[in-house]
Design an enzyme around this catalytic site. Sequence first.
Site, PDB file in Angstrom:
ATOM      1  N   SER A   1      76.922 -35.820  36.138  1.00 45.35           N
ATOM      2  CA  SER A   1      76.258 -34.570  35.752  1.00 45.35           C
ATOM      3  C   SER A   1      75.327 -34.688  34.560  1.00 45.35           C
ATOM      4  CB  SER A   1      77.307 -33.489  35.471  1.00 45.35           C
ATOM      5  OG  SER A   1      77.864 -33.021  36.674  1.00 45.35           O
TER       6      SER A   1
ATOM      7  N   SER B   1      78.533 -27.440  33.619  1.00 44.35           N
ATOM      8  CA  SER B   1      78.310 -28.404  34.691  1.00 44.35           C
ATOM      9  C   SER B   1      78.572 -27.798  36.068  1.00 44.35           C
ATOM     10  CB  SER B   1      79.181 -29.648  34.478  1.00 44.35           C
ATOM     11  OG  SER B   1      78.469 -30.818  34.794  1.00 44.35           O
TER      12      SER B   1
ATOM     13  N   LYS C   1      71.993 -33.336  35.231  1.00 41.54           N
ATOM     14  CA  LYS C   1      71.599 -31.936  35.057  1.00 41.54           C
ATOM     15  C   LYS C   1      70.643 -31.747  33.882  1.00 41.54           C
ATOM     16  CE  LYS C   1      75.647 -29.800  37.285  1.00 41.54           C
ATOM     17  NZ  LYS C   1      76.529 -30.929  37.608  1.00 41.54           N
TER      18      LYS C   1
END
Length: 297
Positions: free
Chosen positions: A80, A137, A83
């Site tokens: 993640s 997340s 992101k």
Amino acid sequence: MRKYLNKTLSACLGAFCALSMQLAPVAHAQTAGKPISVPNVTGTADNGASLKSEVAYVVDLNSNQVLFSKNSDTIRPIASISKLMTALVIAKAHLPMNEQIQIVDGDVDRFKYSSSRLSVGTTLTRRELLHLALMSSENRAAHALGRTYPGGMEAFVREMNAQARALGMTRSRFVEPTGLSPMNVSSPRDLVRLIQATSEQPLIRQLSTSDEYEVVTSNGRTQKYKNTNRLVRNSNWAIQVSKTGYIKESGDCLVMKTQMDGRPVAVVLLNSQGRLTRFADAVRVRHLVQSDYPTLL
């Protein structure tokens, strides 16, 4: 009397030598004007240099001096942490942040089957989706951001890689916006570039370091989200950009822009084993960089 003094002096000298040998690696690493370099930390007791993360990389963002390095040339899945690139693409697109976006069935993860509290049918603003993607997340939120990008998901992923090239992230590749795919990969040096770029975006700084946020989902429930980086709630840290990540292939990851000794630094920790270990490693690295451990010079 002399015999007693000689015996005592010998014992003290022996203890001093043992302590000197024990602290020597740290003293050497903290030599003035030289970057700290620990290429193969094994996890044994060595006065703070023992890290559980496979990769650790800390850079002074003012001088670009490497303050700590362990396996810094490794290319790994970043989970993640992806992101942050998702957020950068959204921020640079100047899309309306108050636009309402609905979570649809296509946003459900059927690759890793990760959990989500954003029920299908939930409608949030683009800003709220970005908030949840960065702070907590949220995978469905990140997927919805990519899906609703002009041109759709294919155009979004193409722009992720275009942004990476523009930043000089030559050892990075993105195939989707959530980080659930292990094919999203990068290197510590590339991630420092990403941290620098996202730190220039006020919205990313704000949302990635937010402590908590509440939304009402389609089932009428109020869901309270918290930051996945527990250090943002610690007053001893001045964190300006933050992102955690985990999939099986990447291990636990953490990247941050923070302050150490009054200077801005980027911290990259990858493939840590254990949910809390990456945070403990961040503390260990900060102690080393700030010379908080005793040394014998």
